[in-house]
Motif scaffolding. Sequence first.
Motif, short mmCIF file in Angstrom:
data_model
loop_
_atom_site.label_atom_id
_atom_site.label_comp_id
_atom_site.label_asym_id
_atom_site.label_seq_id
_atom_site.Cartn_x
_atom_site.Cartn_y
_atom_site.Cartn_z
N VAL A 146 53.97 57.87 42.46
CA VAL A 146 55.33 57.91 43.09
C VAL A 146 56.06 57.08 42.67
O VAL A 146 55.76 55.86 42.27
CB VAL A 146 55.09 58.26 44.68
N ASN A 147 57.40 57.20 43.06
CA ASN A 147 58.17 55.84 42.81
C ASN A 147 57.85 54.70 43.83
O ASN A 147 57.54 54.82 44.92
CB ASN A 147 59.73 56.43 43.56
N GLY A 148 58.03 53.63 42.92
CA GLY A 148 57.66 52.40 43.65
C GLY A 148 56.19 51.98 43.95
O GLY A 148 56.02 51.13 44.36
N ALA A 149 55.32 52.77 43.25
CA ALA A 149 53.84 52.49 43.49
C ALA A 149 53.51 51.07 42.76
O ALA A 149 52.45 50.66 42.80
CB ALA A 149 53.23 53.63 43.11
N GLY A 150 54.15 50.93 41.61
CA GLY A 150 54.05 49.91 40.37
C GLY A 150 53.51 50.24 39.36
O GLY A 150 52.59 49.50 38.60
N LYS A 151 53.83 51.34 38.80
CA LYS A 151 53.32 51.80 37.64
C LYS A 151 53.48 50.74 36.50
O LYS A 151 52.84 50.27 35.74
CB LYS A 151 53.88 53.34 37.17
N THR A 177 47.34 49.28 43.97
CA THR A 177 48.27 48.23 44.15
C THR A 177 48.55 47.70 45.43
O THR A 177 48.37 48.51 46.43
CB THR A 177 49.39 48.37 43.32
N LYS A 178 49.22 46.55 45.35
CA LYS A 178 49.75 46.26 46.90
C LYS A 178 48.72 45.93 47.96
O LYS A 178 49.19 46.28 49.19
CB LYS A 178 50.83 46.80 47.15
N LEU A 179 47.45 45.65 47.71
CA LEU A 179 46.72 45.55 48.77
C LEU A 179 46.80 44.30 49.54
O LEU A 179 46.25 44.02 50.52
CB LEU A 179 45.22 45.51 48.29
N ASP A 180 47.42 43.20 48.94
CA ASP A 180 47.63 41.99 49.66
C ASP A 180 48.65 42.17 50.76
O ASP A 180 49.63 42.88 50.73
CB ASP A 180 48.51 41.01 48.58
N GLY A 181 48.07 41.62 51.93
CA GLY A 181 48.88 41.81 53.14
C GLY A 181 48.66 43.12 54.01
O GLY A 181 49.40 43.25 54.88
N ILE A 206 42.31 47.20 41.29
CA ILE A 206 42.88 46.90 42.31
C ILE A 206 43.93 45.72 42.12
O ILE A 206 43.44 44.73 41.49
CB ILE A 206 41.94 46.90 43.58
N GLY A 207 44.99 45.72 42.98
CA GLY A 207 45.90 44.66 42.99
C GLY A 207 46.24 43.79 44.26
O GLY A 207 46.39 44.58 45.31
N VAL A 208 46.18 42.53 44.14
CA VAL A 208 46.51 41.83 45.31
C VAL A 208 47.63 40.66 45.13
O VAL A 208 47.85 39.92 45.84
CB VAL A 208 45.27 41.02 45.87
N LEU A 247 45.43 41.67 39.31
CA LEU A 247 45.05 43.19 39.18
C LEU A 247 43.59 43.05 38.55
O LEU A 247 43.56 42.46 37.26
CB LEU A 247 45.97 43.95 38.35
N GLN A 248 42.56 43.34 38.93
CA GLN A 248 41.11 43.13 38.48
C GLN A 248 40.32 44.47 38.70
O GLN A 248 40.75 45.28 39.73
CB GLN A 248 40.64 41.88 39.14
N PRO A 249 39.40 44.61 38.00
CA PRO A 249 38.47 45.71 38.15
C PRO A 249 37.93 45.71 39.71
O PRO A 249 37.58 44.72 40.33
CB PRO A 249 37.48 45.35 37.18
N PHE A 250 38.00 47.10 40.06
CA PHE A 250 37.39 47.23 41.43
C PHE A 250 35.73 46.96 41.40
O PHE A 250 35.01 47.67 40.46
CB PHE A 250 37.53 48.74 41.96
N VAL A 251 35.18 46.20 42.38
CA VAL A 251 33.79 46.02 42.32
C VAL A 251 33.26 46.43 43.96
O VAL A 251 33.78 45.61 44.97
CB VAL A 251 33.48 44.44 41.91
#
Length: 333
Positions: free
Chosen positions: A134-139, A279-283, A308-310, A317-321
């Motif tokens: 979607v718009n603004g997701a950070g693609k 993305t945008k998991l920080d905060g 996932i991105g923080v 942006l790093q692999p999900f573990v």
Amino acid sequence: PAQRPGAAPRRAAYTPAATAAAVSDAPAKTSWLGRLRAGLARTGQSFTGLFVNVKVDEDLFEELETALIMSDAGVEATDRLLTALRARVRKERIEDGARVKEVMRELLAEQLKPLERPFDLTRAQPLVVMIAGVNGAGKTTSIGKLARAFQAQGSSVLLAAGDTFRAAAREQLIQWGEANNVAVIAQREGGDPAAVAFDAVQAGRARDVGVVMVDTAGRLPTQLHLMAELQKVRRVIGKADAAAPHETLLVVDGNTGQNALAQIKAFDEALGLTGLVVTKLDGTAKGGILAAVAAGSQGVRPVPVYWIGVGEGVEDLQPFVADEFAAAMLGGS
């Protein structure tokens, strides 16, 4: 109102086992764990203090249930996790809050584990990756970060500026490409995004490129005509390479919480997703959304979470573990 969008060496798999080591060394790995814990701090706040000097009884489970729901884990994931936790507590006769937290982390990681999947850069040459959201997701930003990571793995990269409606997205990709010696296939504003994708796949094959990443314009899943256009892009990619796209990724803003489930379901039904970039998991206080995905909440297929991105940096942006995420989500190491 809705906007209308308009020879590399063989590589090793980009695996969760290697995690951040793909683009950094061990000290940076430690730094990543710290950033992950800091990024999920607001989610972890819901659990802060629950395991300290507490009696292990039904009141504790009720507080944990509230904390999980507040983190957007959803009813299904919460029920599954607490049922398993109660069983372990009874079986092991656990009376210590710290041990309850340890077991809960183990169980949460176990439930998240199916989302942890290697991203294999060796399965095709070129590997064609279509990216939606979607718009603004950070693609567009995520594409730049992933391209850098793939380069660090030894892959050559070619980008397709498939967002032909938003000039800023096209220019952002072109500027990133120029700064990092990555070719970008683009058309004029208002051009056919399917044609851009086709040209990029053809160019990737001709140039023996390792990875072709196809950006697409942001759209809401309720915009059916735009979703149909996205399906057309996918079909046209298949005309350039019958096996492509080899990966179809959805970029999801982690702050959307439970609303992300509707996005994942709609894009999966339209495109057949192979993975997610969250993305945008920080905060965010909504880190539990990954547990909801893993549980198949609201009829969502548990699509693998590749990254996932923080934060804004390339290294964020790093692999999900699963083990790392579970520990960070509960506010511990």
